[in-house]
Write a protein that holds these residues in place. Structure first.
Motif, mmCIF file in Angstrom:
data_model
loop_
_atom_site.group_PDB
_atom_site.id
_atom_site.type_symbol
_atom_site.label_atom_id
_atom_site.label_comp_id
_atom_site.label_asym_id
_atom_site.label_seq_id
_atom_site.Cartn_x
_atom_site.Cartn_y
_atom_site.Cartn_z
ATOM 1 N N THR A 148 -42.957 95.292 33.916
ATOM 2 C CA THR A 148 -41.584 95.776 33.947
ATOM 3 C C THR A 148 -41.514 97.233 33.540
ATOM 4 N N THR A 149 -40.753 98.002 34.282
ATOM 5 C CA THR A 149 -40.569 99.413 33.972
ATOM 6 C C THR A 149 -39.358 99.590 33.060
ATOM 7 N N ALA A 150 -39.241 100.748 32.452
ATOM 8 C CA ALA A 150 -37.997 101.201 31.837
ATOM 9 C C ALA A 150 -37.499 102.381 32.665
ATOM 10 N N SER A 151 -36.286 102.843 32.392
ATOM 11 C CA SER A 151 -35.769 103.999 33.120
ATOM 12 C C SER A 151 -36.728 105.168 32.949
ATOM 13 N N CYS A 152 -37.136 105.732 34.058
ATOM 14 C CA CYS A 152 -38.151 106.788 34.027
ATOM 15 C C CYS A 152 -37.995 107.655 35.256
ATOM 16 N N SER A 153 -38.770 108.703 35.325
ATOM 17 C CA SER A 153 -38.755 109.556 36.509
ATOM 18 C C SER A 153 -39.367 108.806 37.682
ATOM 19 N N ASN A 154 -39.009 109.210 38.879
ATOM 20 C CA ASN A 154 -39.630 108.603 40.056
ATOM 21 C C ASN A 154 -41.127 108.890 40.100
ATOM 22 N N ALA A 155 -41.537 110.015 39.556
ATOM 23 C CA ALA A 155 -42.963 110.329 39.526
ATOM 24 C C ALA A 155 -43.715 109.305 38.681
ATOM 25 N N THR A 156 -43.140 108.936 37.528
ATOM 26 C CA THR A 156 -43.756 107.900 36.691
ATOM 27 C C THR A 156 -43.768 106.564 37.406
ATOM 28 N N LEU A 157 -42.675 106.251 38.092
ATOM 29 C CA LEU A 157 -42.584 104.983 38.821
ATOM 30 C C LEU A 157 -43.607 104.932 39.949
ATOM 31 N N PHE A 158 -43.738 106.016 40.684
ATOM 32 C CA PHE A 158 -44.700 106.040 41.792
ATOM 33 C C PHE A 158 -46.133 105.936 41.269
ATOM 34 N N SER A 159 -46.397 106.537 40.118
ATOM 35 C CA SER A 159 -47.719 106.412 39.509
ATOM 36 C C SER A 159 -47.996 104.960 39.144
ATOM 37 N N LEU A 160 -46.970 104.261 38.660
ATOM 38 C CA LEU A 160 -47.124 102.847 38.338
ATOM 39 C C LEU A 160 -47.489 102.046 39.585
ATOM 40 N N PHE A 161 -46.855 102.361 40.700
ATOM 41 C CA PHE A 161 -47.184 101.650 41.940
ATOM 42 C C PHE A 161 -48.666 101.835 42.283
ATOM 43 N N ASP A 162 -49.138 103.068 42.206
ATOM 44 C CA ASP A 162 -50.536 103.342 42.539
ATOM 45 C C ASP A 162 -51.484 102.622 41.580
ATOM 46 N N THR A 163 -51.146 102.646 40.307
ATOM 47 C CA THR A 163 -51.990 102.002 39.305
ATOM 48 C C THR A 163 -52.004 100.496 39.488
ATOM 49 N N TYR A 164 -50.849 99.927 39.794
ATOM 50 C CA TYR A 164 -50.744 98.486 40.007
ATOM 51 C C TYR A 164 -51.682 98.035 41.121
ATOM 52 N N ARG A 165 -51.697 98.769 42.212
ATOM 53 C CA ARG A 165 -52.556 98.394 43.346
ATOM 54 C C ARG A 165 -54.036 98.366 42.937
ATOM 55 N N LYS A 166 -54.432 99.299 42.091
ATOM 56 C CA LYS A 166 -55.820 99.328 41.629
ATOM 57 C C LYS A 166 -56.091 98.218 40.622
ATOM 58 N N ALA A 167 -55.132 97.989 39.716
ATOM 59 C CA ALA A 167 -55.341 97.023 38.641
ATOM 60 C C ALA A 167 -55.416 95.588 39.162
ATOM 61 N N VAL A 168 -54.642 95.269 40.184
ATOM 62 C CA VAL A 168 -54.643 93.910 40.743
ATOM 63 C C VAL A 168 -56.060 93.486 41.119
ATOM 64 N N LYS A 169 -56.823 94.407 41.676
ATOM 65 C CA LYS A 169 -58.166 94.082 42.149
ATOM 66 C C LYS A 169 -59.153 93.875 40.999
ATOM 67 N N LYS A 170 -58.837 94.398 39.817
ATOM 68 C CA LYS A 170 -59.765 94.322 38.685
ATOM 69 C C LYS A 170 -59.318 93.346 37.601
ATOM 70 N N ASN A 171 -58.190 92.697 37.816
ATOM 71 C CA ASN A 171 -57.615 91.842 36.779
ATOM 72 C C ASN A 171 -58.270 90.464 36.800
ATOM 73 N N THR A 172 -59.300 90.278 35.996
ATOM 74 C CA THR A 172 -60.022 89.006 35.959
ATOM 75 C C THR A 172 -59.903 88.297 34.614
ATOM 76 N N ARG A 173 -59.387 88.974 33.594
ATOM 77 C CA ARG A 173 -59.314 88.366 32.262
ATOM 78 C C ARG A 173 -57.898 88.335 31.704
ATOM 79 N N GLY A 174 -56.942 88.819 32.476
ATOM 80 C CA GLY A 174 -55.573 88.864 31.977
ATOM 81 C C GLY A 174 -54.630 88.028 32.799
ATOM 82 N N ALA A 175 -53.377 87.945 32.339
ATOM 83 C CA ALA A 175 -52.346 87.266 33.108
ATOM 84 C C ALA A 175 -52.258 87.886 34.499
ATOM 85 N N ALA A 176 -52.171 87.049 35.517
ATOM 86 C CA ALA A 176 -52.084 87.548 36.891
ATOM 87 C C ALA A 176 -50.777 88.319 37.079
#
Length: 416
Positions: free
Chosen positions: A118-146
């Protein structure tokens, strides 16, 4: 009763020999938490990440399977958290894969098997960075909540109901702004919290409904009629009920109901409840329970990076551009103590709160973090209960709701 599910139990005993690629797990001696009851001395059979059978007479099935002995502990569906900002010193908006994985891993240790960053109110630049990071993290998430998808909270919020949200990024929705967000991360966004009374919200509701994105009214000053209109248009829940939600107000000598009253009067409207016992003290939890019941309550953590961390200074939002906060008294606050700044709750604590503060039975308390959020997010065909055919997301815990094992898709990601 010899079997909990005799049809599936019988079928399990007649399954063909497992192929070399088949992964089978057998949880034995479990007190299985079903939607309406707890079944003692039960067995759960898991094949290739899905629940194959549940019963009390399955001793001969799945010979050679990996055995997990629950030793009388409870076996429940994995907990689902639809509103979580972070934990373990990490925020999902920090912009790093390590932060996303670290928060997911910490929450898995408390029974969360599916989480909606979940995000908090932030700049669109921060939000877009979250999108990019999420795509990378999904592929490496083997020990945490899906990861179930992103939950955007803000910035289309009421300024007078901003709470701990950063006022720099609070704004009204415009097609130019939200279409840019949707173009960048529309495939990742599962839910969106916003204030339905803001100019432009009607068009936003229509666009998100068209895309199948779940919508929740929150940080809102809406009057009752505005909340009803939003519900009729497709908003299906209220974000952290009571926290930054309008209630009865007086205008020119007349009283008007608000979003809180809509939450009670609209039977189909889900209400999110922060289950730390602080955001909602016991009398309010009992009132919500009495009126809404487990079918329309979704327990959440609203956890920020301070979850799982000691008392002291912290940050709400991204580490580079967030709002200073402090952890004390089991909750996060703004430094001047004028408002809460998210919680440090975990999903096991949510279950514990409902058992100890509302009189809910264990199956009912478990439902608010399993089947109810699964129904809210329309994933109850595969999540939310220990039922044959569903994903083998299972947690084991003792009588005090202390998590001892977390399994996601038939694989153990945490064992105490």
């Amino acid at each position: 009763m010899k079997t909990l599910l005799p049809i599936f139990g019988a079928l399990a005993c007649c399954l063909p020999a497992a192929a070399e690629t088949t992964h089978r797990v057998k949880i034995i001696n479990a007190a299985v938490v079903m939607p309406s009851k707890v079944v003692e001395n039960a067995t759960i059979l898991i094949e290739n990440g899905r629940i194959a059978a549940v019963g009390t007479d399955l001793g001969e099935a799945f010979e050679g399977a990996e055995i997990i002995d629950a030793a009388g502990r409870y076996a429940a569906p994995g907990f689902i958290d639809v509103h979580c900002h972070g934990g373990g010193g990490h925020d999902f908006s920090d912009g790093t894969v390590e932060a996303m994985l670290g928060a997911a891993e910490m929450h898995a240790q408390h029974g969360t098997t599916l989480i909606y960053p979940t995000t908090a109110s932030c700049s669109n630049a921060t939000l877009f960075s979250l999108f990019d990071t999420y795509r990378k993290a999904v592929k490496k998430n083997t020990r945490g909540a899906a990861f179930g998808g992103i939950h955007i909270e803000g910035g289309y919020l009421s300024m007078e109901m901003k709470g701990g949200q950063d006022p720099r990024y609070i704004k009204n929705p415009t097609p130019e702004d939200y279409n840019a967000i949707l173009a960048k991360g529309g495939d990742l966004i599962a839910r969106w919290t916003f204030a339905p009374e803001l100019p432009g919200s009607d068009a936003l509701i229509g666009e998100l409904a068209r895309r199948g994105i779940q919508m929740s009214m929150g940080h809102t000053s809406a009057l009752y009629d505005e909340a009803v209109s939003a519900y009729d248009a497709g908003m299906s829940s209220i974000t952290h009920f009571y926290s930054m939600c309008s209630g009865v107000t007086r205008r020119n000598a007349l009283r008007y109901a608000g979003v809180i009253e809509a939450g009670y009067l609209l039977d189909g409207l889900y209400v999110e409840t922060i289950g730390d016992g602080i955001h909602l003290p016991e009398p309010l939890l009992r009132l919500i329970w009495k009126v809404k019941g487990p079918d329309r309550i979704v327990g959440i953590t609203d956890a920020m990076r301070g979850a799982g961390m000691p008392d002291g200074p912290t940050v709400l939002g991204s580490i580079d551009d967030g709002v200073p906060a402090i952890i004390e008294d089991g909750v996060a606050k703004l430094p001047d103590r004028s408002s809460f700044a998210g919680s440090v709750c975990t999903t096991d604590r949510v279950v514990r709160s409902y058992v100890t503060k509302t009189g809910a039975s264990l199956p009912e308390a478990v439902q608010v973090v399993t089947l109810s959020p699964a129904r809210l997010m329309h994933i109850d065909d595969r999540k939310g209960s220990v039922t044959p055919g569903k994903d083998a997301d299972i947690v084991l815990f003792d009588k005090d709701i202390n998590i001892t094992l977390t399994m996601i898709g038939g694989k153990v990601v945490y064992r105490k």
